[in-house]
Design a protein around this motif. Sequence first.
Motif, mmCIF file in Angstrom:
data_model
loop_
_atom_site.group_PDB
_atom_site.id
_atom_site.type_symbol
_atom_site.label_atom_id
_atom_site.label_comp_id
_atom_site.label_asym_id
_atom_site.label_seq_id
_atom_site.Cartn_x
_atom_site.Cartn_y
_atom_site.Cartn_z
ATOM 1 N N PHE A 213 38.352 43.413 35.284
ATOM 2 C CA PHE A 213 37.231 43.533 34.365
ATOM 3 C C PHE A 213 37.768 43.866 32.977
ATOM 4 O O PHE A 213 38.479 44.867 32.807
ATOM 5 N N ASP A 214 37.429 43.042 31.996
ATOM 6 C CA ASP A 214 37.821 43.295 30.607
ATOM 7 C C ASP A 214 36.583 43.641 29.788
ATOM 8 O O ASP A 214 35.667 42.813 29.652
ATOM 9 N N SER A 272 39.061 50.271 21.729
ATOM 10 C CA SER A 272 38.631 48.921 21.358
ATOM 11 C C SER A 272 38.449 48.047 22.586
ATOM 12 O O SER A 272 37.634 47.118 22.586
ATOM 13 N N SER A 273 39.206 48.341 23.646
ATOM 14 C CA SER A 273 39.033 47.588 24.884
ATOM 15 C C SER A 273 39.462 48.437 26.065
ATOM 16 O O SER A 273 40.302 49.337 25.934
ATOM 17 N N VAL A 274 38.870 48.140 27.184
ATOM 18 C CA VAL A 274 39.222 48.789 28.446
ATOM 19 C C VAL A 274 39.334 47.704 29.503
ATOM 20 O O VAL A 274 38.454 46.843 29.623
ATOM 21 N N THR A 275 40.410 47.742 30.264
ATOM 22 C CA THR A 275 40.594 46.819 31.381
ATOM 23 C C THR A 275 40.693 47.635 32.661
ATOM 24 O O THR A 275 41.482 48.582 32.737
ATOM 25 N N GLY A 276 39.887 47.292 33.634
ATOM 26 C CA GLY A 276 39.912 47.970 34.924
ATOM 27 C C GLY A 276 40.095 46.972 36.045
ATOM 28 O O GLY A 276 39.540 45.868 36.005
ATOM 29 N N TRP A 277 40.902 47.350 37.022
ATOM 30 C CA TRP A 277 41.166 46.466 38.150
ATOM 31 C C TRP A 277 40.411 46.954 39.382
ATOM 32 O O TRP A 277 40.475 48.127 39.749
ATOM 33 N N LEU A 278 39.703 46.041 40.009
ATOM 34 C CA LEU A 278 38.896 46.327 41.196
ATOM 35 C C LEU A 278 39.557 45.741 42.429
ATOM 36 O O LEU A 278 39.955 44.568 42.436
ATOM 37 N N ASP A 311 34.207 40.498 30.654
ATOM 38 C CA ASP A 311 34.771 39.312 31.304
ATOM 39 C C ASP A 311 35.316 39.721 32.662
ATOM 40 O O ASP A 311 35.956 40.779 32.794
ATOM 41 N N LEU A 312 35.070 38.875 33.650
ATOM 42 C CA LEU A 312 35.550 39.131 35.013
ATOM 43 C C LEU A 312 36.469 37.997 35.430
ATOM 44 O O LEU A 312 36.124 36.816 35.291
ATOM 45 N N ALA A 313 37.657 38.344 35.936
ATOM 46 C CA ALA A 313 38.621 37.341 36.407
ATOM 47 C C ALA A 313 39.104 37.721 37.802
ATOM 48 O O ALA A 313 39.460 38.875 38.056
ATOM 49 N N GLU A 314 39.096 36.746 38.688
ATOM 50 C CA GLU A 314 39.627 36.963 40.033
ATOM 51 C C GLU A 314 41.135 36.737 40.005
ATOM 52 O O GLU A 314 41.597 35.648 39.679
#
Length: 404
Positions: A213-214, A272-278, A311-314
Amino acid sequence: MSFEEMWAALLPVGRDEATGGYHRFAWTPPELECRAWFLDEARRRDLDVEHDPNGNMIAWWLPEDGSRGDAVLTGSHLDSVPGGGAFDGPLGIVSAFAAVDLLRERGAGPRRPIGIAAFAEEEGARFGVACLGSRLLAGAIDPARARGLTDADGHTFAEVMHNAGFDPEAIGPDDDLLGRVGCLVELHVEQGRALREPVGVASAIVPHGRWRFDFAGEGNHAGTTRLPDRRDPMLPFAAMVIAAREAAERNGTVATVGKVRVVPGGVNAIASSVTGWLDARGPEDKAVRRTVAEIDEAARVAARPHRVSVDLAEESYSEIVDFNHALRDRIGATLGGVPVLPTGAGHDAGVLSARLPTAMLFVRNPTGVSHAPAEYAEPADCLAGVEALTAVLDELACSDRARG
């Protein structure tokens, strides 16, 4: 060398003395030291070592006639998650060398080749895709995508492979190698507490995957920016983490956010941005997909009032792996009816099941903890695992029934 001696040699490599956790990321010095250990153990036994283009290593014990087809493959991986346990991966490789030693001591020789594999980047801790070596080998990931994967320092997989002596343009499916393998049996510490006996056999791997998730907002000063003026991506990220727990409870799955990257990462700065991995897993594909969809929707709803984009990326996904029934049942019969149980953890054997018959042996973990320093297996259970793997390799590769 005995199992105990081999285990003692590997135990200090990549270990954090303060926490007891392991940091053996692919192609970093600790993992390279483990690879050197693997080569030494193979040479000690006069085994032929093969490096495939994807960084996987296989030590071969060949029949007297030198034949290389219809091989029985075993082994596991040497890399770890951040702060991982000692047993996840290396137990399967040390046990495989010990099983070869026992077969030789007992006068057994292979009628089919026996290969001990060390698969590359199984955990995905460095480049973000689990089982990367076996995925490339099996054709389960686009080589171009793999070459472009980056680690936390911005190094690409292609760059790291080149520096390790591999040709990045050559990575990808190896049909010749897979065509020489008849089956794979991977021994692994159990990553839970369901196994009540020293050794068990895997029935299946449940569906599981990783998503990124970005959240993009606007960086600004923490003290001078009014609340109404903020576009803070941390707020919808936090909502996403809570939504993951709630969606998992509704759908009978598990969902975990265990990694986050915040830019610029200052205490007195709005991100400014956060990226989390699910990480999401569950008993059925539909339940896992529904969990991720609900988390995605919750993140977007939470982001709108803060004018943050999502934005969601698999990054990877594996459907349910139902291990080869004939191989599983043959192994179970060889071991006298040991427990058969599913697992929620992914493995190279699961990836390669799409290309050849695979099976897994589990060694009991009394703590039930994995991917953490408390991961453990009793010495007696480890030796029981070696005996079980020895019996399986004898049945599949050495006995009169080896080609049955």
